[in-house]
Design a protein around this motif. Structure first.
Motif, short mmCIF file in Angstrom:
data_model
loop_
_atom_site.label_atom_id
_atom_site.label_comp_id
_atom_site.label_asym_id
_atom_site.label_seq_id
_atom_site.Cartn_x
_atom_site.Cartn_y
_atom_site.Cartn_z
N PHE A 77 0.80 -1.23 0.00
CA PHE A 77 0.00 0.00 0.00
C PHE A 77 0.84 1.27 0.00
N GLY A 78 2.15 1.12 0.08
CA GLY A 78 3.01 2.30 0.06
C GLY A 78 3.28 2.90 1.42
N ALA A 79 2.61 2.40 2.46
CA ALA A 79 2.82 2.90 3.82
C ALA A 79 2.31 1.85 4.79
N PRO A 80 2.93 1.74 5.96
CA PRO A 80 2.45 0.77 6.95
C PRO A 80 1.01 1.07 7.36
N ILE A 81 0.24 0.03 7.62
CA ILE A 81 -1.16 0.23 8.04
C ILE A 81 -1.26 0.31 9.56
N ALA A 82 -0.15 0.09 10.25
CA ALA A 82 -0.17 0.14 11.71
C ALA A 82 1.18 0.65 12.21
N SER A 83 1.17 1.21 13.41
CA SER A 83 2.42 1.63 14.04
C SER A 83 3.23 0.39 14.40
N ARG A 84 4.46 0.61 14.77
CA ARG A 84 5.32 -0.53 15.14
C ARG A 84 4.72 -1.30 16.30
N PHE A 85 4.27 -0.58 17.30
CA PHE A 85 3.70 -1.25 18.48
C PHE A 85 2.42 -1.99 18.11
N ASN A 86 1.54 -1.35 17.35
CA ASN A 86 0.29 -2.00 16.96
C ASN A 86 0.53 -3.22 16.09
N ALA A 87 1.52 -3.14 15.22
CA ALA A 87 1.86 -4.30 14.39
C ALA A 87 2.30 -5.47 15.26
N ALA A 88 3.07 -5.17 16.31
CA ALA A 88 3.50 -6.21 17.23
C ALA A 88 2.30 -6.82 17.95
N VAL A 89 1.37 -5.98 18.38
CA VAL A 89 0.17 -6.48 19.07
C VAL A 89 -0.63 -7.39 18.14
N ILE A 90 -0.80 -6.99 16.89
CA ILE A 90 -1.55 -7.80 15.93
C ILE A 90 -0.88 -9.15 15.72
#
Length: 214
Positions: A77-90
């Motif tokens: 998508f050209g940009a992360p859909i979540a912050s680093r912390f949120n990506a870790a939580v997911i």
């Protein structure tokens, strides 16, 4: 850097560790139960799809899953859909939900079929039988394996550092760059105290549920 300064910085990192731990449990425990129902479904397509999904998640290293969830959407998508912390939580929530689902499934399937039948004879619906008769017995049987997985989660939170989430171990490594090595070992105290607390907690829960005998 003084002992108090190091402790203060490590406590800041440990707050992130605890938040990641708590949010992972908040999402993965109910999600794991839903996944377990899918893997036990009588609807074959759902059952096999769920089993394949669980197999993939359990078979791929958690670190790789964290990397994929954070970086791959950025490439697509050209940009992360979540912050680093949120990506870790997911990533952690999905991973642990799959492990918990197998524990749930084993606990549910270990309950004698006669207990379901007895509940239905008493006029209870299937949901009532599950929540009033079966559920507490399942909790008793899965407390030990769930405790092991949850304690493992405490240590696995350190894997979030792969996408630069500032959990306690990464904070310790940053402090090491100043020439101090002892803070790296000091982090072990935080883990040991927290794991000790969880061990006591799960021991207490097992004793409270000891009136269920196999």
């Amino acid at each position: 850097m003084t002992f108090l300064e190091v402790t203060s910085r490590l406590l800041g990192g440990f707050q992130t560790t605890l938040l990641l731990f708590a949010l992972t449990l908040l999402f993965s425990l109910p999600l794991g139960l839903l996944i377990s129902f899918g893997s036990m479904s009588k609807f074959a397509p759902l059952r096999y799809t769920t089993k394949v999904f669980v197999w993939i998640i359990r078979g791929v290293p958690l670190m790789l899953q964290v990397i994929i969830i954070f970086f791959v959407p950025g490439f697509i998508f050209g940009a992360p859909i979540a912050s680093r912390f949120n990506a870790a939580v997911i990533a952690f929530s999905i991973n642990y939900a799959c492990y918990f689902s197998e524990i749930y499934r084993g606990g549910i399937e270990s309950i004698s079929r006669s207990q379901y039948e007895a509940g239905q004879v008493l006029g209870l619906t299937k949901p009532q039988v599950f929540f009033r008769i079966v559920l507490l017995q399942v909790i008793k049987r899965i407390t030990a394996p769930m405790g092991n997985e949850i304690i493992t989660l405490v240590k696995d939170t350190a894997l979030a550092r792969v996408i630069v989430v500032m959990e306690i171990l990464m904070v310790a490594e940053n402090i090491m760059s100043t020439g101090l090595i002892w803070p790296l070992f000091y982090t072990g105290v935080f883990y040991l105290v927290f794991v000790g607390f969880l061990t006591i907690l799960f021991g207490y829960i097992e004793k409270r549920l000891s009136y269920f005998r196999a």
